[in-house]
Design an enzyme around this catalytic site. Structure first.
Site, PDB file in Angstrom:
ATOM      1  N   LYS A  72     -29.878 -35.842  14.950  1.00  0.00           N
ATOM      2  CA  LYS A  72     -30.232 -34.505  14.471  1.00  0.00           C
ATOM      3  C   LYS A  72     -29.278 -33.474  15.045  1.00  0.00           C
ATOM      4  CE  LYS A  72     -33.930 -32.000  15.955  1.00  0.00           C
ATOM      5  NZ  LYS A  72     -33.512 -30.595  16.193  1.00  0.00           N
ATOM      6  N   LYS A  74     -32.697 -25.333   8.863  1.00  0.00           N
ATOM      7  CA  LYS A  74     -33.879 -24.570   8.400  1.00  0.00           C
ATOM      8  C   LYS A  74     -33.501 -23.350   7.568  1.00  0.00           C
ATOM      9  CE  LYS A  74     -36.755 -25.910  12.386  1.00  0.00           C
ATOM     10  NZ  LYS A  74     -35.760 -26.384  13.370  1.00  0.00           N
ATOM     11  N   ARG A 119     -35.464 -35.689  24.762  1.00  0.00           N
ATOM     12  CA  ARG A 119     -35.463 -35.906  26.211  1.00  0.00           C
ATOM     13  C   ARG A 119     -36.018 -37.238  26.701  1.00  0.00           C
ATOM     14  NH1 ARG A 119     -37.894 -30.105  27.070  1.00  0.00           N
ATOM     15  NH2 ARG A 119     -38.689 -30.772  25.024  1.00  0.00           N
TER      16      ARG A 119
HETATM   17  O1  C5P Z   1     -36.578 -33.460  23.756  1.00  0.00           O
HETATM   18  P1  C5P Z   1     -37.622 -33.513  22.699  1.00  0.00           P
HETATM   19  O2  C5P Z   1     -38.002 -34.946  22.318  1.00  0.00           O
HETATM   20  O3  C5P Z   1     -38.801 -32.646  22.979  1.00  0.00           O
HETATM   21  O4  C5P Z   1     -36.860 -32.923  21.424  1.00  0.00           O
HETATM   22  C1  C5P Z   1     -37.524 -32.675  20.236  1.00  0.00           C
HETATM   23  C2  C5P Z   1     -36.599 -32.040  19.246  1.00  0.00           C
HETATM   24  O5  C5P Z   1     -37.375 -31.655  18.122  1.00  0.00           O
HETATM   25  C3  C5P Z   1     -35.905 -30.785  19.724  1.00  0.00           C
HETATM   26  O6  C5P Z   1     -34.641 -30.716  19.030  1.00  0.00           O
HETATM   27  C4  C5P Z   1     -36.802 -29.684  19.259  1.00  0.00           C
HETATM   28  O7  C5P Z   1     -36.130 -28.475  19.021  1.00  0.00           O
HETATM   29  C5  C5P Z   1     -37.314 -30.241  17.949  1.00  0.00           C
HETATM   30  N1  C5P Z   1     -38.599 -29.706  17.526  1.00  0.00           N
HETATM   31  C6  C5P Z   1     -39.751 -29.793  18.311  1.00  0.00           C
HETATM   32  N2  C5P Z   1     -40.922 -29.296  17.847  1.00  0.00           N
HETATM   33  C7  C5P Z   1     -40.968 -28.743  16.656  1.00  0.00           C
HETATM   34  C8  C5P Z   1     -39.841 -28.656  15.851  1.00  0.00           C
HETATM   35  C9  C5P Z   1     -38.650 -29.148  16.334  1.00  0.00           C
HETATM   36  O8  C5P Z   1     -39.718 -30.309  19.418  1.00  0.00           O
HETATM   37  N3  C5P Z   1     -42.102 -28.315  16.222  1.00  0.00           N
END
Ligand code: C5P
Length: 239
Positions: A37, A66, A217
Site C-alpha cells: 500500500k 482517497k 507495524r
Molecule cells: O501499522 P498498522 O498495521 O496500524 O497500519 C495500518 C495502515 O492502515 C496504516 O497505513 C493506516 O494509515 C491505515 N489505516 C488504518 N485505519 C484506517 C484506515 C487506514 O489503520 N481506518
C-alpha cells in the site's frame, strides 16, 4: 484457507518516508505478502516512481490516495492510477454517486474487463466520531452511514470498500458477497496494539468476511519481520 491464499490477502502498508526505506521493504517482502500500500506521504514525495519501483519487483500496488473532488477530476485521476497498473485504488464515497459512477464508466471505457484496477470506496474514516460528523452537518450515526455509503458505492459500480474489521458484518449484510472489503486495524495475536483501538486478529477479520488485510507495524516493527509475516500467514491458514 491455504498458506498461499492467506499470503495473497496481506497488504503491507509502506508507511515510511524515504524511497530507499520503501525499496528495502519491497525487496524483503515481495513474494511473501500479496500487495503493497502506497499512501499520500510516499506518493507526494516520490510520485509514480514509487509505484514503478514496486512493480519492478513483480509486486502489486494498492494506491491509497482517497480521491474526493468533482466527478470529472476524480475520473481523470482514476484513469492515471489505472494506467500505472495498480491493482487497487480508492476514493471517498462522500464525493457522491455521480463521482463514483463516472469513475467506473471511465474504467470500463478505457481498460479491458477483468484486467482493470479495482476501485474501492472509503465510507467514514475510522478517525471520525459521531461528533466529527455532526460538526459537518451529518446527523446520522457512523453505524448507519457506513453501510449506507457502502451500498451507494456498490450501486455506482465500485468494486468494494475499505472498512474497519468491526464494520465488515454490517457491510456484508448491506452489499452481499460480491463486494471486496479491505480492512486495516488488524493485530495478530502476537503483536502490540499500537494506536489501533477496535482490533481483530487477521484470522478473525477474514472469518468475519474481509477479503484483504492492510498490515503495517505488526510486520515492520517486529524484531524479525519475515518471521512475523509467516506467523500471520499461519494464524490465518489454520483458521
Ligand atoms: O501499522 P498498522 O498495521 O496500524 O497500519 C495500518 C495502515 O492502515 C496504516 O497505513 C493506516 O494509515 C491505515 N489505516 C488504518 N485505519 C484506517 C484506515 C487506514 O489503520 N481506518
Amino acid at each position: 484457507m491455504t498458506q498461499d491464499e492467506a499470503r495473497s490477502k496481506i497488504i503491507f502498508a509502506l508507511d515510511v518516508d524515504s524511497f530507499n526505506a520503501a525499496k528495502h521493504w519491497v525487496a524483503t517482502l515481495a513474494g511473501r505478502v500479496g500487495m503493497f500500500k502506497v499512501g499520500k506521504q510516499l506518493f507526494t514525495a516520490y510520485g509514480p516512481d514509487i509505484v514503478r519501483m514496486i512493480e519492478n519487483f513483480g509486486a502489486e500496488v494498492f494506491l491509497d490516495l482517497k480521491y474526493h473532488d468533482i466527478p470529472n477530476t476524480v475520473a481523470m485521476a482514476s484513469r492515471e492510477a489505472a494506467r500505472l497498473k495498480v491493482k487497487l485504488f480508492n476514493l471517498h464515497a462522500l464525493g457522491g454517486y455521480e463521482m463514483m459512477a463516472l469513475t467506473r464508466e471511465m474504467m470500463d471505457r478505457e481498460f479491458p474487463a477483468g484486467n482493470r484496477a479495482k476501485v474501492l470506496a472509503v465510507t467514514i474514516l475510522t478517525s471520525s466520531t459521531e461528533e466529527t460528523l455532526r460538526d459537518v452537518g451529518i446527523e446520522h450515526p457512523v453505524s448507519e452511514m457506513v453501510p449506507r455509503l457502502a451500498l451507494l458505492a456498490k450501486r455506482a459500480g465500485l468494486d468494494g470498500v475499505v472498512a474497519s474489521p468491526q464494520e465488515v458484518p454490517l457491510i456484508r449484510q448491506a452489499c452481499g458477497d460480491d463486494f471486496l472489503i479491505v480492512t486495516p486495524g488488524v493485530r495478530p495475536a502476537f503483536a502490540a496494539t499500537d494506536d489501533q483501538k477496535r482490533i481483530m486478529t487477521p484470522a478473525e477479520a477474514v472469518a468475519a468476511g474481509a477479503d484483504y488485510l492492510v498490515i503495517g507495524r505488526p510486520i515492520s516493527a517486529a524484531a524479525d519481520p519475515l518471521q512475523a509475516v509467516e506467523a500471520i500467514v499461519d494464524e490465518m491458514a489454520t483458521e
